[in-house]
Design a protein around this motif. Structure first.
Motif, PDB file in Angstrom:
ATOM      1  N   GLU A 113       0.870  -1.006  -0.073  1.00 16.41           N
ATOM      2  CA  GLU A 113      -0.160  -0.092   0.101  1.00 16.41           C
ATOM      3  C   GLU A 113       0.793   1.327  -0.288  1.00 16.41           C
ATOM      4  OE1 GLU A 113      -3.315   0.391  -0.430  1.00 16.41           O
ATOM      5  OE2 GLU A 113      -3.009  -1.912  -0.713  1.00 16.41           O
ATOM      6  N   ALA A 114       2.004   1.061   0.854  1.00 17.11           N
ATOM      7  CA  ALA A 114       3.026   2.335   0.824  1.00 17.11           C
ATOM      8  C   ALA A 114       3.542   2.575  -0.449  1.00 17.11           C
ATOM      9  CB  ALA A 114       3.848   2.059   1.796  1.00 17.11           C
ATOM     10  N   LEU A 115       3.782   1.586  -1.298  1.00 17.77           N
ATOM     11  CA  LEU A 115       4.490   1.644  -2.475  1.00 17.77           C
ATOM     12  C   LEU A 115       3.209   2.282  -3.566  1.00 17.77           C
ATOM     13  CD1 LEU A 115       6.402  -1.658  -2.635  1.00 17.77           C
ATOM     14  CD2 LEU A 115       7.446   0.318  -2.859  1.00 17.77           C
ATOM     15  N   LYS A 116       2.208   1.562  -3.614  1.00 16.30           N
ATOM     16  CA  LYS A 116       1.048   2.009  -4.513  1.00 16.30           C
ATOM     17  C   LYS A 116       0.829   3.673  -4.184  1.00 16.30           C
ATOM     18  CE  LYS A 116      -2.713  -0.516  -4.533  1.00 16.30           C
ATOM     19  NZ  LYS A 116      -3.879  -1.420  -3.893  1.00 16.30           N
ATOM     20  N   SER A 117       0.889   4.239  -2.945  1.00 14.29           N
ATOM     21  CA  SER A 117       0.618   5.522  -2.672  1.00 14.29           C
ATOM     22  C   SER A 117       1.781   6.479  -2.775  1.00 14.29           C
ATOM     23  CB  SER A 117       0.444   5.865  -1.080  1.00 14.29           C
ATOM     24  OG  SER A 117       1.313   5.597  -0.375  1.00 14.29           O
ATOM     25  N   ARG A 118       2.961   5.815  -3.171  1.00 14.30           N
ATOM     26  CA  ARG A 118       4.224   6.266  -3.545  1.00 14.30           C
ATOM     27  C   ARG A 118       4.701   7.255  -2.502  1.00 14.30           C
ATOM     28  NH1 ARG A 118       1.286   6.207  -8.058  1.00 14.30           N
ATOM     29  NH2 ARG A 118       2.168   5.778 -10.116  1.00 14.30           N
ATOM     30  N   HIS A 119       4.350   6.863  -1.038  1.00 10.93           N
ATOM     31  CA  HIS A 119       5.026   7.272  -0.057  1.00 10.93           C
ATOM     32  C   HIS A 119       6.089   6.667   0.263  1.00 10.93           C
ATOM     33  CE1 HIS A 119       5.648   8.978   3.922  1.00 10.93           C
ATOM     34  NE2 HIS A 119       5.679   7.728   4.477  1.00 10.93           N
ATOM     35  N   LEU A 120       6.377   5.280  -0.013  1.00  6.31           N
ATOM     36  CA  LEU A 120       7.633   4.384   0.039  1.00  6.31           C
ATOM     37  C   LEU A 120       8.361   4.600  -1.402  1.00  6.31           C
ATOM     38  CD1 LEU A 120       9.442   2.678   1.729  1.00  6.31           C
ATOM     39  CD2 LEU A 120       8.136   0.809   1.002  1.00  6.31           C
ATOM     40  N   GLY A 121       9.479   5.018  -1.339  1.00  5.10           N
ATOM     41  CA  GLY A 121      10.140   5.554  -2.559  1.00  5.10           C
ATOM     42  C   GLY A 121      10.631   3.994  -3.366  1.00  5.10           C
ATOM     43  N   ALA A 122      11.246   3.204  -2.549  1.00  3.08           N
ATOM     44  CA  ALA A 122      11.623   1.932  -3.088  1.00  3.08           C
ATOM     45  C   ALA A 122      11.709   0.833  -1.820  1.00  3.08           C
ATOM     46  CB  ALA A 122      12.996   2.205  -3.720  1.00  3.08           C
ATOM     47  N   LEU A 123      11.815  -0.410  -2.427  1.00  6.30           N
ATOM     48  CA  LEU A 123      11.921  -1.383  -1.505  1.00  6.30           C
ATOM     49  C   LEU A 123      13.095  -2.359  -2.137  1.00  6.30           C
ATOM     50  CD1 LEU A 123      10.844  -3.103   1.064  1.00  6.30           C
ATOM     51  CD2 LEU A 123       9.202  -4.392  -0.686  1.00  6.30           C
ATOM     52  N   ALA A 124      13.837  -2.987  -1.195  1.00  4.92           N
ATOM     53  CA  ALA A 124      14.831  -3.923  -1.562  1.00  4.92           C
ATOM     54  C   ALA A 124      14.643  -4.762  -0.671  1.00  4.92           C
ATOM     55  CB  ALA A 124      16.396  -3.404  -1.583  1.00  4.92           C
ATOM     56  N   ILE A 125      14.495  -6.170  -0.766  1.00  9.73           N
ATOM     57  CA  ILE A 125      14.692  -7.371   0.277  1.00  9.73           C
ATOM     58  C   ILE A 125      15.283  -8.759  -0.244  1.00  9.73           C
ATOM     59  CG2 ILE A 125      12.180  -6.338   1.281  1.00  9.73           C
ATOM     60  CD1 ILE A 125      10.876  -8.774  -0.372  1.00  9.73           C
ATOM     61  N   ASP A 126      15.909  -9.086   0.834  1.00 10.07           N
ATOM     62  CA  ASP A 126      16.592 -10.511   0.468  1.00 10.07           C
ATOM     63  C   ASP A 126      15.708 -11.519   1.277  1.00 10.07           C
ATOM     64  OD1 ASP A 126      18.841 -12.015  -0.459  1.00 10.07           O
ATOM     65  OD2 ASP A 126      19.512 -12.311   1.600  1.00 10.07           O
ATOM     66  N   VAL A 127      14.778 -11.287   2.036  1.00  9.21           N
ATOM     67  CA  VAL A 127      13.924 -12.165   3.023  1.00  9.21           C
ATOM     68  C   VAL A 127      12.473 -11.924   2.650  1.00  9.21           C
ATOM     69  CG1 VAL A 127      15.831 -12.483   4.604  1.00  9.21           C
ATOM     70  CG2 VAL A 127      14.300 -10.514   4.697  1.00  9.21           C
ATOM     71  N   TYR A 128      11.622 -12.691   2.932  1.00 10.28           N
ATOM     72  CA  TYR A 128      10.254 -12.425   2.811  1.00 10.28           C
ATOM     73  C   TYR A 128       9.338 -13.301   3.675  1.00 10.28           C
ATOM     74  CZ  TYR A 128       5.878 -13.154   0.413  1.00 10.28           C
ATOM     75  OH  TYR A 128       4.176 -12.966  -0.051  1.00 10.28           O
ATOM     76  N   GLU A 129       8.392 -12.749   4.267  1.00 10.16           N
ATOM     77  CA  GLU A 129       7.775 -13.535   5.243  1.00 10.16           C
ATOM     78  C   GLU A 129       7.376 -15.016   4.935  1.00 10.16           C
ATOM     79  OE1 GLU A 129       4.549 -12.609   8.794  1.00 10.16           O
ATOM     80  OE2 GLU A 129       4.420 -11.318   7.060  1.00 10.16           O
ATOM     81  N   GLN A 130       6.820 -15.263   3.641  1.00  9.92           N
ATOM     82  CA  GLN A 130       6.300 -16.588   3.357  1.00  9.92           C
ATOM     83  C   GLN A 130       7.200 -17.238   2.377  1.00  9.92           C
ATOM     84  OE1 GLN A 130       3.731 -17.474   4.755  1.00  9.92           O
ATOM     85  NE2 GLN A 130       3.387 -15.540   5.567  1.00  9.92           N
ATOM     86  N   GLU A 131       8.872 -17.000   2.772  1.00  2.00           N
ATOM     87  CA  GLU A 131       9.833 -17.480   1.930  1.00  2.00           C
ATOM     88  C   GLU A 131       9.785 -18.775   1.743  1.00  2.00           C
ATOM     89  OE1 GLU A 131      13.929 -17.329   3.863  1.00  2.00           O
ATOM     90  OE2 GLU A 131      13.199 -15.347   3.570  1.00  2.00           O
TER      91      GLU A 131
END
Length: 330
Positions: free
Chosen positions: A243-261
């Motif tokens: 949601e934060a990415l869709k609203s453009r409030h969060l500028g970018a996301l980089a992840i090496d882990v994921y909750e359902q990985e």
């Protein structure tokens, strides 16, 4: 002692095989440890497990019934372990608390640099003969503020790296390392989120940190900031991040882990249909970069993991205290 190695990949066979002492015998299984695969440990006195293996009470009880008396984690995190059940059963349980912390910190930097300067997109363009620069604009990291959440050995290594690049480094941690003196300013989490151009997570996953990055904390972040997670996927509420990415409030996301990985990472799914809708939605954003839990994956780290794993086993076999034993919980 015979050891059943679960979630074994070719590189596990290589490095554990190189370090295995004569007194131990390893058998490798690509299957993760679950209640359905416990029987593979028949005849083994120990199991060697990784981050996504299941070590809840039923699994530990089933292992104990087979004669397993030692659980060797070849990783630092132990949020997947029922500590109370392990203590009740009298199991020896130990981990590798720190292995080449610089490896993970350097991977966090690699994610930041790649996503910021769009080198992954530039690589794909140039291979197609497209040398246009439009859409590849980044920012100069020198002078920017980087917030490090969690100041253990990895967080300290990350602070050292970003400080060396000329960034202003902020750190939020209840017990920050004294090695941070002169490298970073200690602040509260809210102040860090509001001031940082880049927020990098380096925390263990526990009840107090699960979904620490949720809708409320994302709203406190500086508009347009980058969020980086190389620790544990459960630190982030993925739906809130989307949601934060869709609203453009969060500028970018980089992840090496994921909750359902657990159902995705460490395996080739290139010919499969991935049914995880949240993960698939993340992959649609051009300002999101995902790697498959490879932050630890260097030669030096793998050798250290193998060496410490067998050193832990030696403590068990010789009845010596083990500095890497998991904390006892009742």
């Amino acid at each position: 002692m015979k050891i059943a190695v679960y979630s074994a990949q070719p590189y596990d066979r290589r490095f554990l095989g190189e370090a295995c002492p004569p007194a131990a015998e390893t058998v490798y299984f690509s299957d993760p440890l679950t209640l359905d695969t416990v029987a593979l440990a028949q005849g083994c006195g120990a199991v060697c497990v990784f981050v996504n293996d299941v070590l809840d009470a039923p699994v530990l009880e089933a292992l104990h019934a087979l004669g397993v008396r030692a659980v060797l984690l070849r990783c630092a995190g132990f949020n997947n372990v029922d500590l109370g059940a392990g203590a009740r059963l009298g199991l020896f349980m130990a981990r590798v608390p720190a292995y080449a912390p610089e490896a993970v910190a350097e991977h966090a930097l690699a994610l930041v640099m790649t996503l910021n300067r769009n080198t992954h997109r530039a690589y794909a363009r140039v291979r197609e003969g497209n040398f246009a620069l439009d859409g590849l604009l980044g920012m100069t990291l020198h002078g920017k503020t980087v917030g490090i959440v969690g100041a253990g050995q990895i967080g300290t290594a990350a602070a050292r790296i970003f400080n060396g690049m000329g960034c202003k480094v902020l750190v939020s941690d209840p017990s920050p390392s004294p090695q941070l003196d002169g490298l970073a300013a200690r602040v509260g989490l809210d102040e860090l989120l509001a001031a940082s151009d880049i927020v990098s997570l380096h925390c263990p996953l526990m009840d107090a940190t699960r979904h620490m990055i949720d809708a409320a904390s994302l709203a406190r972040m500086k508009p347009g900031a980058m969020l980086v997670n190389t620790s544990r996927g459960g630190l982030i509420d993925t739906a809130a991040v989307i949601e934060a990415l869709k609203s453009r409030h969060l500028g970018a996301l980089a992840i090496d882990v994921y909750e359902q990985e657990a159902s995705l990472f460490f395996h080739d799914h290139s010919s499969d249909i991935i049914a995880d809708d949240l993960f698939q939605r993340l992959m649609t954003f051009p300002n999101v970069l995902v790697t498959g839990h490879q932050g630890f994956f260097t030669v030096e780290a793998m050798r250290e993991i193998a060496a410490v794993t067998f050193a832990n086993l030696a403590c068990h076999l010789n009845g010596r205290p083990c500095a890497n034993a998991l904390p006892v919980s009742s």
